[in-house]
Design an enzyme around this catalytic site. Structure first.
Site, PDB file in Angstrom:
ATOM      1  NE  ARG A  14      -4.276  -3.327   5.181  1.00 30.90           N
ATOM      2  CZ  ARG A  14      -4.637  -2.042   5.021  1.00 30.90           C
ATOM      3  NH1 ARG A  14      -4.407  -1.172   5.974  1.00 30.90           N
ATOM      4  NH2 ARG A  14      -5.210  -1.647   3.917  1.00 30.90           N
ATOM      5  CB  ILE A  17      -9.216   0.009   5.827  1.00 34.54           C
ATOM      6  CG1 ILE A  17      -7.915  -0.132   6.628  1.00 34.54           C
ATOM      7  CG2 ILE A  17      -9.250  -1.036   4.726  1.00 34.54           C
ATOM      8  CD1 ILE A  17      -7.768  -1.521   7.306  1.00 34.54           C
ATOM      9  CB  SER A  18      -5.575   4.415   4.735  1.00 33.67           C
ATOM     10  OG  SER A  18      -6.477   5.388   5.201  1.00 33.67           O
ATOM     11  CD  GLN A  19      -1.108   2.912  -0.818  1.00 33.91           C
ATOM     12  OE1 GLN A  19      -1.296   4.117  -0.634  1.00 33.91           O
ATOM     13  NE2 GLN A  19      -0.349   2.435  -1.762  1.00 33.91           N
ATOM     14  N   PRO A  20      -1.864   0.411   3.225  1.00 35.49           N
ATOM     15  CG  PRO A  20      -1.354  -1.880   3.326  1.00 35.49           C
ATOM     16  CD  PRO A  20      -2.102  -0.872   2.507  1.00 35.49           C
TER      17      PRO A  20
END
Ligand code: SAH
Length: 221
Positions: A41, A67-70
């Site tokens: 990531r 970028i979205s939260q995992p």
């Protein structure tokens, strides 16, 4: 780019992300967990934020996007129920990270981004990393990609005011759409499954995404 060295440096962070953010919150799909424990990531995150790449939050990627939260990536991917042979469409390439995860779980991924700069950057990283089953397209993804339809899965990583009819039309029977719905202040992630006779919708969880801008989305940022 010295990929292997960077990957090793962050291996512990990535392992902890999977255990403490995904497994502990109920992500059960082993294939999703494996993909997220393998895809680096940090390489999709701008250098300024790289130290925080595995933290429990979204991060800026430029152009006012994130970028979205995992955990959000994991639950959205799990909702698609991929087994390995599917053709998938992502709307909102952003950093390219979600597309990279999908590419480990499906046979082919089309991903559309409206910001050319982000699309080019994602394309470059994905190529450098050797992900060869992803096509990045610049355009208005709210219209889908009719020339490549039908898809088993469509994942929208920006918030829509309503479920775009055209996306539902591009799903195969048994196919799934995962989409955040609502306005900037109040959003819910929805899963829609297309059966022979109907669309079955299910609310998954509250969320906060940047807006889907386009003909079938919001009109402006
Ligand atoms: N999936 C991304 C996160 C994307 S953030 C990742 O893994 O990093 C949402 C993205 O959707 C932004 O990059 C935004 O520019 C893009 N977007 C918004 N409306 C769009 C549209 N109509 N078509 C394509 N991309 C769109």
């Amino acid at each position: 780019m010295n990929t292997s060295q960077n990957t090793d440096t962050y291996a512990t962070d990535r392992f902890q992300m999977v255990q403490y953010q995904l497994v502990s919150r109920g992500i059960q799909d082993e294939r999703v967990l494996k993909a997220m424990s393998e895809v680096p990531r940090h390489l999709f995150v701008p250098e300024l934020y790289r130290h925080a790449a595995y933290e429990d939050c979204p991060l800026p990627i430029g152009e006012g996007q994130t970028i979205s939260q995992p955990y959000m990536v994991a639950i959205m991917t799990q909702c698609l129920g991929l087994k390995g042979k599917e053709k998938v469409l992502e709307i909102g390439t952003g950093s390219g990270y979600q597309a990279a995860i999908l590419s480990r779980l499906a046979s082919y991924v089309y991903t559309i981004e409206r910001h050319e700069g982000l699309a080019l950057r994602a394309k470059k990283i994905l190529k450098q990393m050797g992900y060869d089953n992803i096509e990045v397209i610049v355009g208005d993804g709210s219209l889908g990609l009719p020339e490549k339809a039908p898809f088993h899965g469509i994942i929208v990583t920006a918030c829509a005011p309503h479920v775009p009819e055209r996306l539902l039309n591009q799903l195969e029977t048994g196919g799934r759409l995962v989409i955040p719905m609502g306005n900037p202040y109040n959003q819910i992630l929805q899963q829609v499954i297309k059966t022979k006779s109907e669309m079955k919708s299910r609310d998954i969880l509250e969320c906060a995404f940047v807006p889907l801008i386009g003909e079938e989305g919001w009109k402006q940022e």
